[in-house]
Motif scaffolding. Structure first.
Motif, mmCIF file in Angstrom:
data_model
loop_
_atom_site.group_PDB
_atom_site.id
_atom_site.type_symbol
_atom_site.label_atom_id
_atom_site.label_comp_id
_atom_site.label_asym_id
_atom_site.label_seq_id
_atom_site.Cartn_x
_atom_site.Cartn_y
_atom_site.Cartn_z
ATOM 1 N N LEU A 91 42.201 25.223 47.204
ATOM 2 C CA LEU A 91 41.063 25.646 46.386
ATOM 3 C C LEU A 91 40.093 24.480 46.164
ATOM 4 C CD1 LEU A 91 42.928 27.852 43.743
ATOM 5 C CD2 LEU A 91 41.880 28.547 45.911
ATOM 6 N N TYR A 92 40.632 23.294 45.909
ATOM 7 C CA TYR A 92 39.761 22.121 45.780
ATOM 8 C C TYR A 92 39.005 21.866 47.088
ATOM 9 C CZ TYR A 92 41.513 20.536 41.226
ATOM 10 O OH TYR A 92 41.800 20.425 39.893
ATOM 11 N N ARG A 93 39.697 22.024 48.217
ATOM 12 C CA ARG A 93 39.030 21.842 49.507
ATOM 13 C C ARG A 93 37.893 22.846 49.666
ATOM 14 N NH1 ARG A 93 38.268 24.693 53.281
ATOM 15 N NH2 ARG A 93 39.715 26.250 52.457
ATOM 16 N N ALA A 94 38.131 24.088 49.266
ATOM 17 C CA ALA A 94 37.104 25.123 49.389
ATOM 18 C C ALA A 94 35.889 24.805 48.515
ATOM 19 C CB ALA A 94 37.690 26.482 49.018
ATOM 20 N N ILE A 95 36.127 24.270 47.320
ATOM 21 C CA ILE A 95 35.004 23.901 46.454
ATOM 22 C C ILE A 95 34.173 22.809 47.099
ATOM 23 C CG2 ILE A 95 34.373 22.893 44.228
ATOM 24 C CD1 ILE A 95 36.946 24.189 43.098
ATOM 25 N N ALA A 96 34.837 21.783 47.648
ATOM 26 C CA ALA A 96 34.112 20.695 48.290
ATOM 27 C C ALA A 96 33.324 21.184 49.491
ATOM 28 C CB ALA A 96 35.097 19.599 48.709
ATOM 29 N N GLN A 97 33.868 22.136 50.203
ATOM 30 C CA GLN A 97 33.231 22.605 51.429
ATOM 31 C C GLN A 97 32.138 23.639 51.162
ATOM 32 O OE1 GLN A 97 36.055 23.803 54.367
ATOM 33 N NE2 GLN A 97 34.537 24.671 55.760
ATOM 34 N N ASP A 98 32.405 24.567 50.248
ATOM 35 C CA ASP A 98 31.501 25.705 50.073
ATOM 36 C C ASP A 98 30.808 25.749 48.720
ATOM 37 O OD1 ASP A 98 32.370 26.627 52.626
ATOM 38 O OD2 ASP A 98 34.131 27.542 51.686
ATOM 39 N N GLY A 99 31.198 24.896 47.787
ATOM 40 C CA GLY A 99 30.604 24.924 46.461
ATOM 41 C C GLY A 99 31.278 25.950 45.558
ATOM 42 N N TYR A 100 30.722 26.107 44.368
ATOM 43 C CA TYR A 100 31.283 27.031 43.378
ATOM 44 C C TYR A 100 30.671 28.425 43.531
ATOM 45 C CZ TYR A 100 33.421 23.228 40.664
ATOM 46 O OH TYR A 100 34.202 22.183 40.240
ATOM 47 N N PRO A 101 31.427 29.452 43.158
ATOM 48 C CA PRO A 101 30.841 30.800 43.125
ATOM 49 C C PRO A 101 29.797 30.893 42.015
ATOM 50 C CG PRO A 101 33.055 30.814 42.197
ATOM 51 C CD PRO A 101 32.853 29.454 42.782
ATOM 52 N N ASP A 102 28.910 31.862 42.147
ATOM 53 C CA ASP A 102 27.834 32.007 41.152
ATOM 54 C C ASP A 102 27.993 33.283 40.323
ATOM 55 O OD1 ASP A 102 27.288 33.880 43.057
ATOM 56 O OD2 ASP A 102 25.343 33.047 43.640
ATOM 57 N N SER A 103 29.218 33.828 40.326
ATOM 58 C CA SER A 103 29.450 35.036 39.534
ATOM 59 C C SER A 103 30.941 35.154 39.262
ATOM 60 C CB SER A 103 28.956 36.285 40.281
ATOM 61 O OG SER A 103 29.685 36.459 41.484
ATOM 62 N N PHE A 104 31.298 36.073 38.385
ATOM 63 C CA PHE A 104 32.708 36.379 38.166
ATOM 64 C C PHE A 104 33.296 37.029 39.426
ATOM 65 C CE2 PHE A 104 31.408 36.392 33.629
ATOM 66 C CZ PHE A 104 32.381 35.533 33.135
ATOM 67 N N THR A 105 34.602 36.875 39.579
ATOM 68 C CA THR A 105 35.327 37.556 40.648
ATOM 69 C C THR A 105 36.134 38.692 40.028
ATOM 70 O OG1 THR A 105 35.497 35.503 41.905
ATOM 71 C CG2 THR A 105 37.020 37.270 42.497
ATOM 72 N N HIS A 106 36.179 39.833 40.710
ATOM 73 C CA HIS A 106 36.882 41.002 40.171
ATOM 74 C C HIS A 106 37.939 41.467 41.160
ATOM 75 C CE1 HIS A 106 32.995 40.965 38.044
ATOM 76 N NE2 HIS A 106 33.665 41.519 37.041
ATOM 77 N N ASP A 107 39.027 42.016 40.611
ATOM 78 C CA ASP A 107 40.090 42.534 41.471
ATOM 79 C C ASP A 107 39.781 43.972 41.870
ATOM 80 O OD1 ASP A 107 40.643 44.089 39.243
ATOM 81 O OD2 ASP A 107 42.401 42.927 38.633
ATOM 82 N N ALA A 108 40.760 44.610 42.529
ATOM 83 C CA ALA A 108 40.535 45.967 43.028
ATOM 84 C C ALA A 108 40.309 46.971 41.903
ATOM 85 C CB ALA A 108 41.732 46.399 43.879
ATOM 86 N N ASP A 109 40.809 46.661 40.711
ATOM 87 C CA ASP A 109 40.633 47.569 39.573
ATOM 88 C C ASP A 109 39.370 47.263 38.773
ATOM 89 O OD1 ASP A 109 43.022 48.849 40.211
ATOM 90 O OD2 ASP A 109 44.194 47.388 39.057
ATOM 91 N N GLY A 110 38.596 46.303 39.231
ATOM 92 C CA GLY A 110 37.367 45.957 38.533
ATOM 93 C C GLY A 110 37.546 44.970 37.398
ATOM 94 N N LYS A 111 38.755 44.449 37.207
ATOM 95 C CA LYS A 111 39.000 43.478 36.146
ATOM 96 C C LYS A 111 38.630 42.069 36.615
ATOM 97 C CE LYS A 111 42.793 46.125 34.078
ATOM 98 N NZ LYS A 111 44.234 46.096 33.673
ATOM 99 N N VAL A 112 38.242 41.229 35.665
ATOM 100 C CA VAL A 112 37.901 39.846 35.994
ATOM 101 C C VAL A 112 39.135 39.125 36.514
ATOM 102 C CG1 VAL A 112 37.117 37.623 35.064
ATOM 103 C CG2 VAL A 112 36.052 39.755 34.301
ATOM 104 N N ALA A 113 38.973 38.412 37.611
ATOM 105 C CA ALA A 113 40.068 37.637 38.210
ATOM 106 C C ALA A 113 39.691 36.156 38.192
ATOM 107 C CB ALA A 113 40.322 38.110 39.643
ATOM 108 N N GLY A 114 40.662 35.317 38.458
ATOM 109 C CA GLY A 114 40.386 33.885 38.504
ATOM 110 C C GLY A 114 39.575 33.516 39.727
ATOM 111 N N ASN A 115 38.771 32.475 39.609
ATOM 112 C CA ASN A 115 38.079 31.935 40.779
ATOM 113 C C ASN A 115 37.936 30.413 40.637
ATOM 114 O OD1 ASN A 115 35.726 31.338 39.257
ATOM 115 N ND2 ASN A 115 34.802 33.320 39.721
ATOM 116 N N ASN A 116 37.265 29.793 41.568
ATOM 117 C CA ASN A 116 37.251 28.334 41.653
ATOM 118 C C ASN A 116 36.455 27.639 40.549
ATOM 119 O OD1 ASN A 116 38.835 28.543 43.868
ATOM 120 N ND2 ASN A 116 37.241 28.044 45.370
ATOM 121 N N LEU A 117 35.728 28.388 39.738
ATOM 122 C CA LEU A 117 35.038 27.772 38.604
ATOM 123 C C LEU A 117 36.021 27.238 37.567
ATOM 124 C CD1 LEU A 117 32.085 30.257 38.149
ATOM 125 C CD2 LEU A 117 31.870 27.821 38.620
ATOM 126 N N ALA A 118 37.277 27.616 37.675
ATOM 127 C CA ALA A 118 38.294 27.089 36.758
ATOM 128 C C ALA A 118 38.574 25.607 37.008
ATOM 129 C CB ALA A 118 39.584 27.887 36.896
#
Length: 415
Positions: A91-118
């Motif tokens: 996950l740290y590698r992905a942040i360095a390579q692609d940057g941070y997401p610009d929105s919340f991430t949601h699972d299949a049920d529409g609930k907020v899920a964890g993402n790299n902004l943590a």
């Protein structure tokens, strides 16, 4: 007559001729062609005196950890490189390579899920810098960044403990830190523990030297590495209060240092909230992705009950026993006259780890930068016989390195 004699004797005492009546001792010169011994106050000698032990300990500990990890990896399983990049490392590698997401991430049920902004930005920034300077791939750059940070951490810890005690105690504490802790292998992984410890130890060294603005800048960077930097800010506050009481006057440098040290973590939390248009965005992501929240230690006490009454596996039982041992060692440090800022820093790391609802098998990793529970053992070994010290260090280092390798090769959950 008496006055004249006295004057004559006084004149003889101060006479230049009298002062040089005895021949001067000849100056010893080395034989022609003999090698010159370098002066002990030269810059290379001072640099090696400060950094040498940390570099040597890093090399030995890295070899021990990596060899055991390679030997314990079963055939056909991911190799050492992939193991060191697993879980949060990717996950740290992905942040360095692609940057941070610009929105919340949601699972299949529409609930907020964890993402790299943590994950805080200091370590991904270091990965990106290593990638830019070396051209290495982001995964390898993440490992190089962790190793460089570990070297800096060991050097800073050795300097700190040397200032507080002596070089022997500092060397022993640094060996215990790098090898004997059950999850010391995380210092070599693509995780932020090594960078966090390097910045925290540098903050404490600067505070002990009363280099307040330097301490403040390191504290600011620590706050951008992990949220546990609250422990560093509290420790620096103790150092500042001690200084102000000693000086009995208010000066701007220590106060500025404290303000800087308190700014890093709130700045990142504010940035995440602004990015997602929600002030509590970071906390929401943490709870959704990792169920991490402050619960006054309730989950830790429930885990202890489970480990000692119901668990039938090695990992929960060993984790419980080791955490209790760390608590006991920390309590012992409170009785040994430890420098208050270091005492507060290490204890706060332990409290922050045990007082939250994070996964129990991650707690040993989260406390590896605390340092404080290693001080009593290091001080005890510094007064022990060399044979006893060698046996204890060897046994502890083998166990700690094996434990980390086991957690990466046999344990099926995140560390």
């Amino acid at each position: 007559m008496k006055t004249s004699t006295t004057t004559a004797i006084s004149a003889q005492r101060i006479s230049p001729e009298t002062q040089h009546t005895a021949p001067a001792a000849p100056t010893a010169h080395p034989p022609k062609g003999a090698p010159r011994t370098p002066a002990r106050n030269t810059w290379p000698h001072r640099a090696w005196h400060a950094a040498g032990p940390g570099l040597v300990i890093y090399g030995a500990s890295a070899v021990l950890h990596l060899v055991l990890l390679a030997l314990m990896s079963p055939p056909g399983a991911p190799g050492v490189h992939d193991k060191l990049l697993s879980w949060d490392g990717d996950l740290y590698r992905a942040i360095a390579q692609d940057g941070y997401p610009d929105s919340f991430t949601h699972d299949a049920d529409g609930k907020v899920a964890g993402n790299n902004l943590a994950f805080f930005p200091a370590y991904p920034a270091l990965i990106r810098a290593v990638h830019a300077l070396t051209g290495l791939g982001y995964g390898t750059a993440a490992l190089v960044a962790a190793h460089l940070a570990m070297i800096a951490a060991l050097v800073a810890v050795h300097v700190l403990v040397s200032r507080l005690y002596d070089r022997r105690t500092a060397t022993l504490a640094t060996i215990l830190l790098a090898c004997a802790q059950p999850m010391a292998i995380s210092f070599l992984m693509a995780y932020s523990e090594s960078l966090f410890l390097a910045l925290a130890a540098a903050t404490l060294v600067a505070a002990h030297r009363r280099a307040w603005l330097t301490a403040g800048m390191f504290g600011l960077l620590t706050g951008l590495a992990r949220p546990a930097a609250a422990a560093v800010a509290v420790a620096l506050a103790v150092a500042v209060v001690m200084h102000l009481i000693r000086e009995r006057r208010l000066t701007w440098r220590p106060v500025t240092a404290l303000v800087l040290a308190c700014a890093g973590t709130p700045a990142y939390l504010w940035w995440v909230g602004r990015r997602l248009d929600r002030p509590d965005a970071w906390f929401t992501i943490q709870r959704a992705g990792w169920d991490t929240r402050w619960d006054n230690g309730s989950s830790f006490w429930h885990f202890l009950g489970y480990a000692f009454t119901e668990a039938d596996g090695w990992v929960p039982v060993s984790t419980a026993v080791l955490l209790l041992a760390l608590i006991a060692a920390t309590a012992l440090a409170w009785q040994r006259g430890t420098w208050p800022p270091l005492l507060v820093y290490g204890t706060a790391i332990l409290v922050l780890t045990l007082g939250q609802s994070n996964y129990y098998h991650s707690k040993l990793r989260l406390v590896v930068p605390a340092l404080i529970f290693l001080i009593p053992l290091a001080r005890g070994l510094s007064h022990a016989r060399p044979r006893t010290t060698a046996i204890v260090l060897t046994a502890a280092s083998l166990f700690g390195s094996w434990y980390g390798a086991y957690m990466l090769t046999a344990w099926h959950y995140a560390i």
